[in-house]
Design a protein around this motif. Structure first.
Motif, PDB file in Angstrom:
ATOM      1  N   SER A  19      -3.181   2.672  -8.142  1.00 44.54           N
ATOM      2  CA  SER A  19      -3.459   2.844  -6.719  1.00 44.54           C
ATOM      3  C   SER A  19      -4.149   4.182  -6.461  1.00 44.54           C
ATOM      4  CB  SER A  19      -2.157   2.760  -5.918  1.00 44.54           C
ATOM      5  OG  SER A  19      -2.379   3.043  -4.556  1.00 44.54           O
ATOM      6  N   LYS A  23      -8.240   4.769  -5.204  1.00 45.20           N
ATOM      7  CA  LYS A  23      -8.574   5.541  -4.001  1.00 45.20           C
ATOM      8  C   LYS A  23      -9.305   6.839  -4.348  1.00 45.20           C
ATOM      9  CE  LYS A  23      -4.393   5.576  -2.121  1.00 45.20           C
ATOM     10  NZ  LYS A  23      -3.549   4.597  -2.833  1.00 45.20           N
ATOM     11  N   PHE A  88       4.572   5.397   2.728  1.00 42.43           N
ATOM     12  CA  PHE A  88       3.640   4.276   2.623  1.00 42.43           C
ATOM     13  C   PHE A  88       4.179   3.036   3.337  1.00 42.43           C
ATOM     14  CE2 PHE A  88       1.757   5.944  -1.629  1.00 42.43           C
ATOM     15  CZ  PHE A  88       0.976   6.835  -0.927  1.00 42.43           C
ATOM     16  N   THR A  92       2.225   0.926   6.192  1.00 38.20           N
ATOM     17  CA  THR A  92       1.874  -0.487   6.031  1.00 38.20           C
ATOM     18  C   THR A  92       2.659  -1.367   6.996  1.00 38.20           C
ATOM     19  OG1 THR A  92       3.483  -0.693   4.213  1.00 38.20           O
ATOM     20  CG2 THR A  92       1.203  -0.215   3.620  1.00 38.20           C
ATOM     21  N   CYS A 104      -5.064  -1.746   5.140  1.00 41.14           N
ATOM     22  CA  CYS A 104      -4.472  -0.412   5.237  1.00 41.14           C
ATOM     23  C   CYS A 104      -5.058   0.549   4.213  1.00 41.14           C
ATOM     24  CB  CYS A 104      -2.957  -0.485   5.066  1.00 41.14           C
ATOM     25  SG  CYS A 104      -2.460  -0.991   3.417  1.00 41.14           S
ATOM     26  N   CYS A 106      -4.634   0.592   0.971  1.00 42.16           N
ATOM     27  CA  CYS A 106      -3.681   0.962  -0.085  1.00 42.16           C
ATOM     28  C   CYS A 106      -4.313   0.975  -1.467  1.00 42.16           C
ATOM     29  CB  CYS A 106      -2.492  -0.001  -0.072  1.00 42.16           C
ATOM     30  SG  CYS A 106      -1.580   0.024   1.473  1.00 42.16           S
ATOM     31  N   SER A 118       0.309  -5.623   1.825  1.00 38.34           N
ATOM     32  CA  SER A 118       0.600  -4.219   1.536  1.00 38.34           C
ATOM     33  C   SER A 118       2.045  -3.877   1.875  1.00 38.34           C
ATOM     34  CB  SER A 118      -0.344  -3.311   2.333  1.00 38.34           C
ATOM     35  OG  SER A 118      -1.689  -3.556   1.992  1.00 38.34           O
ATOM     36  N   ASP A 122       4.983  -2.727  -0.727  1.00 37.82           N
ATOM     37  CA  ASP A 122       5.743  -1.476  -0.597  1.00 37.82           C
ATOM     38  C   ASP A 122       7.247  -1.730  -0.525  1.00 37.82           C
ATOM     39  OD1 ASP A 122       3.515   0.077  -0.759  1.00 37.82           O
ATOM     40  OD2 ASP A 122       3.253   0.311   1.405  1.00 37.82           O
TER      41      ASP A 122
END
Length: 393
Positions: A19, A23, A88, A92, A104, A106, A118, A122
């Motif tokens: 993740s 990003k 998180f 979400t 979102c 993620c 998402s 989580d």
């Protein structure tokens, strides 16, 4: 239990690392997503904090994942992971329950998932992290503490450098619709099989104190003056696929504020779009390079356009651009098309051939030297006619 905790530890660690890396490939994307949340909450004055926060969050996510993977200080690391996943899960959960977000961010733009997916992800991670905290005695260090500390330092430096690099150049992997190889006209068309919402005009009348609703296919046989009209509305009959083109807001305006998108994308041969969000980013040295590149492009009959949201010619005339060579475009589109400001986009009709940040003007200059000239000069005359339907090559 020991083997189960090991499996959970490795799984959670890999999810956090993956993740964070996805990003970190495009920290600006996460920054823009943070700005969306701030706009919904009315905290627009905090927009300037989103990019540093995105970079730090990505580093933190990667490093904590690596720390868990090597079993470094499990008590402290699992607590940090708990704080991170609670944060998180809040985001979400808000994105899903509020219905104000379609994604979102993620896993960035490369792995888009819905707010519900998402949120569910989580919640699962939250349960797994709580399990790791409960049975942390089964988490053993796979390397000595000193080696583990060195690994974390390397992970911190590498993830930080990676983001600095892509912020000054371009993402390693471009997952946006304006990436090299795409045809922009094709991306402006509805996906195959997509359908729009279907509505029926519904009338509301009052008869004998009761509200009566009907559409054009079910008009009451006794409809007369005893029916009192109340109003009419569009009633959803069939929900569409809720799909839209990957590019739905690309519009180039000329100096007269007329839509000239079709004129630009249907040009024969090569042309260059220089995307500029902030002209202050063009210093004297860069301005000289742009003028030299424009001269070279002219010898090959390759038009060069400025794409910007700022129409003031005091910025563009000194660079050698005329009014017809400045295209106005929405800032949101520019953020998606050009992750680096400014940025060159080499085009051939609607096809994206290459992209270069202006920091690589010299290398783009060399590429342009080797490029085959257009067969004849192309004089761009912006049309003031309504934009016809676009067709892909």
């Amino acid at each position: 239990m020991k083997h189960l905790i090991t499996v959970i530890r490795v799984f959670v660690a890999l999810v956090f690392i993956a993740s964070g890396l996805v990003k970190a490939n495009d920290p600006l994307g996460l920054s823009y997503k943070m700005q969306e949340f701030f706009e919904v909450w009315g905290f627009t004055t905090l927009h300037f904090t989103t990019l540093p926060a995105a970079v730090i969050m990505n580093v933190f996510e990667i490093v904590t994942g690596v720390a868990l993977l090597v079993g470094w200080r499990p008590k402290e690391v699992t607590r940090m992971l708990l704080v991170l996943i609670l944060f998180f899960t809040f985001l979400t959960g808000y994105a899903y329950l509020s219905g104000k977000f379609k994604s979102c961010g993620c896993f960035g733009d490369c792995l888009p998932i819905s707010p519900f997916q998402s949120f569910l992800k989580d919640l699962v991670l939250l349960g797994l992290i709580i399990a790791l905290m409960r049975w942390q005695q089964y988490i053993k260090q796979s390397v000595p503490s000193t080696i583990g500390g060195i690994i974390l330092i390397v992970a911190t430096g590498a993830s930080s450098y990676m983001q600095v690099y892509v912020l000054n150049n371009l993402p390693f992997v471009d997952c946006l619709p304006y990436k090299v190889g795409n045809n922009l006209v094709e991306k402006m068309q509805m996906p195959i099989g997509a359908t729009l919402d279907s509505f029926a005009i519904t009338f509301r009348y009052k008869k004998a104190g009761q509200i009566v609703e009907f559409d054009g296919n079910s008009i009451p046989e006794d409809l007369d003056s005893t029916y009192e009209f109340v109003d009419r509305y569009d009633k959803l009959v069939k929900k569409g696929t809720d799909a839209k083109p990957p590019i739905s807001d690309l519009v180039f305006l000329n100096a007269n504020r007329k839509d000239t998108t079709i004129d630009i994308l249907n040009q024969p041969g090569y042309y260059i779009l220089l995307w500029v969000k902030n002209p202050q980013n063009i210093d004297r040295n860069l301005a000289t390079q742009i003028k030299e590149l424009k001269k070279l492009a002219a010898t090959k009959y390759i038009p060069l356009f400025i794409v910007t949201g700022i129409s003031d010619m005091q910025y563009w005339a000194p660079l050698g651009f005329s009014v017809n060579e400045v295209l106005l475009c929405d800032y949101t589109v520019s953020k998606t098309a050009a992750r680096v400001d400014p940025m060159y986009m080499l085009m051939q009709q609607a096809n994206v051939i290459d992209k270069h940040p202006v920091e690589q003007t010299n290398s783009f200059f060399q590429e342009l030297q080797q490029l085959k000239s257009n067969p004849e000069p192309y004089i761009f005359i912006p049309s003031d006619k309504p934009m016809p339907k676009l067709k892909a090559d």
